[in-house]
Write a protein that holds these residues in place. Structure first.
Motif, short mmCIF file in Angstrom:
data_model
loop_
_atom_site.label_atom_id
_atom_site.label_comp_id
_atom_site.label_asym_id
_atom_site.label_seq_id
_atom_site.Cartn_x
_atom_site.Cartn_y
_atom_site.Cartn_z
N ASP A 1 0.85 -1.18 0.00
CA ASP A 1 0.00 0.00 0.00
C ASP A 1 0.88 1.24 0.00
OD1 ASP A 1 -3.03 0.89 0.74
OD2 ASP A 1 -1.56 2.22 1.67
N SER A 2 0.47 2.25 -0.74
CA SER A 2 1.27 3.46 -0.88
C SER A 2 1.39 4.24 0.43
CB SER A 2 0.67 4.37 -1.95
OG SER A 2 -0.64 4.77 -1.56
N GLY A 3 0.49 4.00 1.37
CA GLY A 3 0.51 4.75 2.62
C GLY A 3 -0.11 6.13 2.52
N ILE A 4 -0.69 6.45 1.36
CA ILE A 4 -1.30 7.77 1.14
C ILE A 4 -2.76 7.72 1.58
CG2 ILE A 4 -1.86 9.51 -0.59
CD1 ILE A 4 0.47 8.38 -2.26
N VAL B 1 -20.30 14.03 8.59
CA VAL B 1 -19.67 12.74 8.85
C VAL B 1 -18.27 12.77 8.24
CG1 VAL B 1 -19.75 10.26 8.42
CG2 VAL B 1 -21.86 11.52 8.92
N ARG B 2 -17.27 12.35 9.01
CA ARG B 2 -15.88 12.37 8.56
C ARG B 2 -15.32 10.96 8.48
NH1 ARG B 2 -16.68 16.70 11.99
NH2 ARG B 2 -16.23 18.75 11.04
N SER B 3 -14.46 10.74 7.49
CA SER B 3 -13.82 9.44 7.34
C SER B 3 -12.54 9.60 6.52
CB SER B 3 -14.78 8.44 6.67
OG SER B 3 -14.25 7.12 6.72
N THR B 4 -11.90 8.50 6.20
CA THR B 4 -10.67 8.51 5.41
C THR B 4 -10.74 7.47 4.31
OG1 THR B 4 -9.56 6.93 6.90
CG2 THR B 4 -9.26 9.28 7.36
N VAL B 5 -9.91 7.66 3.28
CA VAL B 5 -9.80 6.70 2.19
C VAL B 5 -8.33 6.61 1.79
CG1 VAL B 5 -10.29 8.47 0.43
CG2 VAL B 5 -10.62 6.05 -0.11
N ARG B 6 -7.88 5.41 1.48
CA ARG B 6 -6.49 5.18 1.10
C ARG B 6 -6.36 5.17 -0.43
NH1 ARG B 6 -3.99 3.48 5.82
NH2 ARG B 6 -2.07 3.05 4.66
#
Length: 318
Positions: free
Chosen positions: A90-93, A139-144
């Motif tokens: 995974d790029s880690g981004i 609503v807050r979240s993250t995506v790789r």
């Protein structure tokens, strides 16, 4: 297998100690593949990831707020080796995003977030779904970004590329979930060739009882504001638009046992001549008259044809 350089013994009693140290080094080297990140020396130590605020105006209430980037990989050292058992990592981004509902009803958002290089080129697109955002809520979240080719330019930014939003009560069910109705309606990504467009509608019986349909799905075409679109004729069957180009079996009863599925096909031509081209971002679908409606987002680019064909439900082949 990499061998350690021979150690030169010192005079006197230190020779046995150095011989043992050399043997230990050989054993450690033989225990597997050494990867670049395994070097714990000061020159090879990786720095902490950087977190940068993103100035993304966003779209329809969804925007990217932060971007986390890993530090550039350290330069390979003499102890670096590559082997066939190395797998893409995974790029880690990671992009942080938020969805804010300024409307009056609970909404489900689907957004495409694009990760970009310094020149604005898209390096990766990821689709996220934010369900059941109540009025006035954020609503807050993250995506790789996921796995990226090592030769790709470095990612430096992210933004929201496109957004669709529908009332949660009419949103397609989440993957693996079964609505109270016991049936799940969805649309696939479709196919396009030489101006002919097709999108599949899928009907899954995820309940515990048989479910029967007979004939065609009930459709309503909707604009960006989910308002009814006039001026488009919905045809039973696709033969009038693409003779022989779609699986257009005669309408008839189809009974689905639990776990079984049925298919129907939307078919149209993207032909633009005189007049105003019509685009249909949303379609409200009912498996049959009286069934619970579901809004799908096939983005129909109907051109100026004014026609959309839909085939009858047919049992899906195993």
């Amino acid at each position: 297998m990499r061998r350690s350089a021979p150690l030169r013994p010192a005079p006197g009693r230190t020779a046995p100690f150095l011989s043992a140290l050399a043997a230990t080094a050989l054993l450690l080297t033989a225990c597997g593949t050494e990867h670049g990140g395994a070097n714990t020396g000061a020159a090879g130590a990786a720095e902490s990831p950087s977190r940068t605020r993103v100035d993304d105006p966003g779209k329809d209430g969804v925007r990217v707020t932060w971007l986390t980037l890993p530090s550039p990989s350290p330069s390979p050292t003499r102890g670096y080796s590559v082997s066939a058992d190395s797998l893409p990592e995974d790029s880690g981004i990671v992009a942080a995003y938020e969805a804010t509902n300024k409307g009056r009803e609970t909404l489900t958002y689907t957004a495409v977030i694009t990760f970009m290089s310094a020149d604005g080129g898209a390096m990766a697109n990821q689709t996220v779904t934010v369900r059941d955002v109540g009025p006035g809520r954020t609503v807050r979240s993250t995506v790789r970004a996921g796995v990226l080719p090592p030769t790709m330019p470095r990612v430096t930014g992210a933004k929201v590329l496109e957004v669709t939003k529908v009332p949660s009560r009419e949103a397609p069910a989440a993957p693996g979930a079964c609505p109270a109705s016991g049936i799940r309606v969805s649309a696939d990504r479709g196919d396009a060739a030489m101006g002919l467009r097709v999108v599949g509608l899928h009907l899954d019986n995820c309940g515990t009882r048989d479910y029967s349909v007979d004939g065609y799905p009930v459709l309503e075409l909707l604009d960006d504001d989910l308002r009814h679109i006039d001026g488009v004729k919905i045809l039973d069957g696709g033969g009038g638009i693409a003779p022989g180009g779609v699986d257009d079996k005669p309408a008839g009863p189809v009974t689905l046992k639990p776990g079984q599925s049925a298919l129907a096909t939307l078919v149209w031509r993207n032909t633009t001549q005189f007049g105003t081209a019509v685009n249909v971002p949303y379609v409200r679908v009912q498996a049959k008259a009286g069934a619970a409606p579901v809004i799908v987002t096939p983005n129909l680019d109907l051109g100026t044809t004014g026609e959309l064909g839909v085939t009858a439900w047919r049992a899906a082949e195993d």
